[in-house]
Design a protein around this motif. Structure first.
Motif, PDB file in Angstrom:
ATOM      1  N   ALA A 112      36.444  37.925  41.655  1.00 15.85           N
ATOM      2  CA  ALA A 112      35.681  38.716  42.958  1.00 15.85           C
ATOM      3  C   ALA A 112      34.525  39.463  42.257  1.00 15.85           C
ATOM      4  N   VAL A 113      34.656  40.058  41.110  1.00  9.65           N
ATOM      5  CA  VAL A 113      33.730  41.001  40.469  1.00  9.65           C
ATOM      6  C   VAL A 113      32.484  39.988  40.094  1.00  9.65           C
ATOM      7  N   THR A 114      32.880  38.953  39.396  1.00 10.04           N
ATOM      8  CA  THR A 114      32.080  37.941  38.749  1.00 10.04           C
ATOM      9  C   THR A 114      31.129  37.026  39.626  1.00 10.04           C
ATOM     10  N   LYS A 115      31.818  36.914  40.929  1.00 11.32           N
ATOM     11  CA  LYS A 115      30.991  36.747  42.088  1.00 11.32           C
ATOM     12  C   LYS A 115      29.995  37.348  42.508  1.00 11.32           C
ATOM     13  N   GLN A 116      30.451  38.732  42.511  1.00  8.32           N
ATOM     14  CA  GLN A 116      29.434  39.739  43.056  1.00  8.32           C
ATOM     15  C   GLN A 116      28.391  40.050  42.146  1.00  8.32           C
ATOM     16  N   PHE A 117      28.754  40.162  40.980  1.00 13.16           N
ATOM     17  CA  PHE A 117      27.817  40.759  39.855  1.00 13.16           C
ATOM     18  C   PHE A 117      27.651  39.626  38.726  1.00 13.16           C
ATOM     19  N   ASN A 118      26.361  39.272  38.187  1.00 15.24           N
ATOM     20  CA  ASN A 118      26.213  38.125  37.252  1.00 15.24           C
ATOM     21  C   ASN A 118      26.992  38.489  35.837  1.00 15.24           C
ATOM     22  N   LYS A 146      29.698  50.317  40.713  1.00 18.73           N
ATOM     23  CA  LYS A 146      29.691  49.733  41.833  1.00 18.73           C
ATOM     24  C   LYS A 146      31.012  48.826  42.003  1.00 18.73           C
ATOM     25  N   ILE A 147      31.808  48.770  40.795  1.00 20.77           N
ATOM     26  CA  ILE A 147      32.947  48.148  40.905  1.00 20.77           C
ATOM     27  C   ILE A 147      34.274  48.667  41.509  1.00 20.77           C
ATOM     28  N   GLY A 192      29.276  40.883  35.587  1.00 21.79           N
ATOM     29  CA  GLY A 192      30.359  41.612  36.054  1.00 21.79           C
ATOM     30  C   GLY A 192      31.347  41.414  34.991  1.00 21.79           C
TER      31      GLY A 192
END
Length: 485
Positions: free
Chosen positions: A395-401, A386-387, A403
Motif C-alpha cells: 500500500a505504501v509503495t503504491k502511494q509513494f515512489n 505521510k506514512i 515508499g
C-alpha cells in the motif's frame, strides 16, 4: 545429524572429500560446519578466497530439507549454482532474469522437495509465488544463509530496502511449520567492522550466534596508492600499470556505467582487448564477458562493483582502482578478487592530488554522490511524515515512489518494526535516530576511505584496525605495501 558424534563427523568429512576432493577443512571451516549442522545461528567474517561457500553448502547437502541462500548479485548466484550442478548436486536459483520455463521448473522442484539449496535475491524471496511455497507446512526449511552480508549494511537503507526485512523471515515462516521446527540463520561476509556486525545481528535477529572472525590480512596482496595530477595523467598511470603486467589477468574498477564504457573504449583504441561490465548490460552480455574473462580471452575487464563478487578465478594478478570506492568494505571486497591462489598480486588505487585545484575529479565525484544521498534521505523523510502508523508495504509503495526506502530508513532509525516481511508498525523508542543522524553516520563511514588513502602508516595495519582487529594491528607492519616499502 549430531555433528559432535564421531561417526557423523567421519561422514561429514567423507562427503566433503567426495564432493570437493579436499582431505580436510581449513580452520575455521570445520567449526562453522558443526555450528550449522547443530542449527545454531552464526555470524562469520572470513577473508575473500577463504572457502566461505563450502561452509554452508556442505551442511545443506547433508540434511534433508531446504536451505535458502540469500545472495545479492545474479552473477554470484549463477556462478555458485553452476558449480554445484556440475557436481550433480540438488541446487537451483531464482532471480528476476530467470526465463519463465526455468522458473516454473524450479518452483515445481521446490514443491516436490527435490532441492537442498535454493539461491535467491531478497526481492525474489519476498515475491508472492516464492513466499507462498516457502510457507507450505510440509516444506522443511533448515536454514537461511545470508551470503555477502555486508550488502545488508551497504545497500539495505536506500539501494536494496528488501534487506531490512530479512529479520522478519524466520518468525513468519515458523508460524506455518510444525511445532519444534528450528531454522538457523547464518551470515557470511569478508568485510564487517564491529558496527556492521552489530547491524547484521540486529537486523537478522540472530539468537546467541556463534561468532567466527578471521582478519582480512592477505600476505600476498601488495597495496599501493598513487597520486595523479590530471585526468590524462590518470589514464597514463593506468596504462603503465597494465603494460607492466601484459600477460596477467586483472580487473579495473570504476564508479559508474558511463565511466566503464568510456574507459573501455579508450583502452580498445590503444589496442587492448577488454570490455565494459556493469549492471545495465543484458544477462547474455554479462555472461559473455564473464566467460571471456574466465577463459583468458580478454585479460582484464573495466567494471563497476557489479563484477567480481563470488566469481572464482584464482589467478587474478592485479586489481586497479581507476576511481576509489566510497566504502572501505567495498575496497577490501574488490582487492580480494586478486591472488586467491596464494601467489603475489598487486592492488593499485589512483587518487587525485589532495588539493583538488589541478584535478578536482575525485572531489567532484564524492560531492555529487554525497549530495545525491542527502537528497534521498531528505525525500524519504518527507514521505515518512505521510506514512500511516501501521500498514502494509504494498500500500505504501503504491502511494509513494520511494515508499520502500522510507520504511527501510525508519527501520534503520529504530522508529519502525516489521511484524512480518510485509506489514509494519511504527513506534518510537529511546534509541531511535533522526534521518539527519543516519546521513551523518553514513558520511562518517565514507570518511574512513579517505583516511585510508591518506595514511602514512602500514596500509594493512590501517585495515586491521578499521575492521576491529585492534590486537592484531598493534605494531603491525606488512613490509609489502607502498608505505612499508
Amino acid at each position: 545429524m549430531n555433528a559432535s558424534d564421531t561417526t557423523s563427523w567421519q561422514q561429514v568429512r567423507s562427503t566433503f572429500k567426495q564432493i570437493w576432493g579436499y582431505e580436510d577443512f581449513r580452520p575455521p571451516q570445520g567449526e562453522i560446519v558443526r555450528s550449522l549442522l547443530s542449527k545454531q545461528d552464526s555470524l562469520i567474517v572470513m577473508p575473500t578466497g577463504g572457502g566461505k561457500s563450502i561452509c554452508f553448502q556442505l551442511p545443506a547437502l547433508l540434511q534433508t530439507g531446504l536451505t535458502l541462500v540469500v545472495s545479492p548479485l545474479v552473477a554470484l548466484m549463477e556462478n555458485q549454482v553452476q558449480e554445484l550442478k556440475e557436481r550433480k548436486l540438488p541446487a537451483a536459483l531464482l532471480h528476476s532474469e530467470v526465463p519463465s520455463y526455468q522458473r516454473k521448473q524450479t518452483l515445481q522442484a521446490l514443491e516436490r522437495q527435490q532441492l537442498r539449496l535454493l539461491y535467491l535475491s531478497p526481492e525474489t524471496l519476498f515475491s508472492a509465488p516464492v513466499w507462498e511455497r516457502l510457507c507450505q507446512p510440509q516444506l522443511k526449511i533448515n536454514g537461511l544463509i545470508l551470503d555477502e552480508a555486508h550488502c545488508l549494511v551497504q545497500w539495505g537503507e536506500t539501494f536494496r530496502p528488501a534487506y531490512r526485512r530479512l529479520g522478519a523471515v524466520r518468525p513468519a515462516l515458523l508460524k506455518f511449520k510444525p511445532a519444534g521446527t528450528k531454522i538457523a540463520i547464518a551470515s557470511f561476509t569478508a568485510t564487517a567492522d564491529p558496527t556492521a556486525q552489530a547491524t547484521i545481528r540486529q537486523v537478522l535477529q540472530l539468537q546467541q550466534p556463534q561468532i567466527f572472525l578471521i582478519n582480512p590480512y592477505r600476505n600476498n596482496l601488495n597495496l599501493k596508492v598513487q597520486i595523479v595530477w590530471t585526468p590524462r595523467g590518470r589514464k597514463q598511470q593506468l596504462l603503465q600499470f597494465i603494460q607492466a603486467r601484459l600477460k596477467q589477468t586483472g580487473l579495473v574498477y570504476v564508479r559508474t556505467r558511463k565511466d566503464s564504457e568510456e574507459l573501455a573504449e579508450w583502452l580498445k583504441q590503444q589496442n587492448y582487448a577488454t570490455a565494459a561490465y556493469h549492471a545495465g548490460l543484458s544477462p547474455e552480455q554479462r555472461r559473455k564477458i564473464e566467460s571471456s574473462w574466465l577463459t583468458g580471452e580478454i585479460p582484464f575487464v573495466i567494471c563497476t562493483c557489479a563484477f567480481g563478487m563470488g566469481i572464482n578465478k584464482p589467478n587474478v594478478r592485479w586489481i586497479a582502482h581507476f576511481h576509489t570506492p566510497f566504502l572501505l568494505s567495498e575496497y577490501v571486497q574488490e582487492i580480494g578478487r586478486a591472488g586467491r591462489d596464494g601467489k603475489p598480486a598487486d592492488a593499485l588505487t589512483l587518487i587525485s592530488e589532495p588539493t583538488g585545484f589541478l584535478n578536482p575529479e575525485d572531489k567532484e565525484r564524492q560531492n555529487f554522490f554525497a549530495e545525491k544521498l542527502r537528497l534521498q534521505y531528505q525525500k524519504a523523510e518527507q514521505i515518512a511524515r505521510k506514512i500511516p502508523r501501521q500498514g502494509e508495504l504494498t500500500a505504501v509503495t503504491k502511494q509513494f515512489n520511494d515508499g520502500a526506502v522510507a520504511l527501510s530508513l525508519l527501520h534503520s532509525a529504530g522508529q519502525l518494526q516489521w511484524q512480518d516481511p510485509f506489514n509494519y508498525i511504527r513506534h518510537s523508542s529511546g534509541k531511535s535516530r533522526s534521518f539527519d543522524e543516519l546521513n551523518k553516520l553514513q558520511q562518517q563511514i565514507q570518511s574512513q576511505m579517505s583516511e585510508y588513502l591518506k595514511t602514512r602508516d602500514c596500509r594493512w595495519q590501517f585495515l586491521l584496525r578499521a575492521f576491529g582487529f585492534t590486537k592484531e594491528a598493534t605494531n603491525f607492519n606488512c613490509g609489502h605495501c607502498d608505505n612499508c616499502r
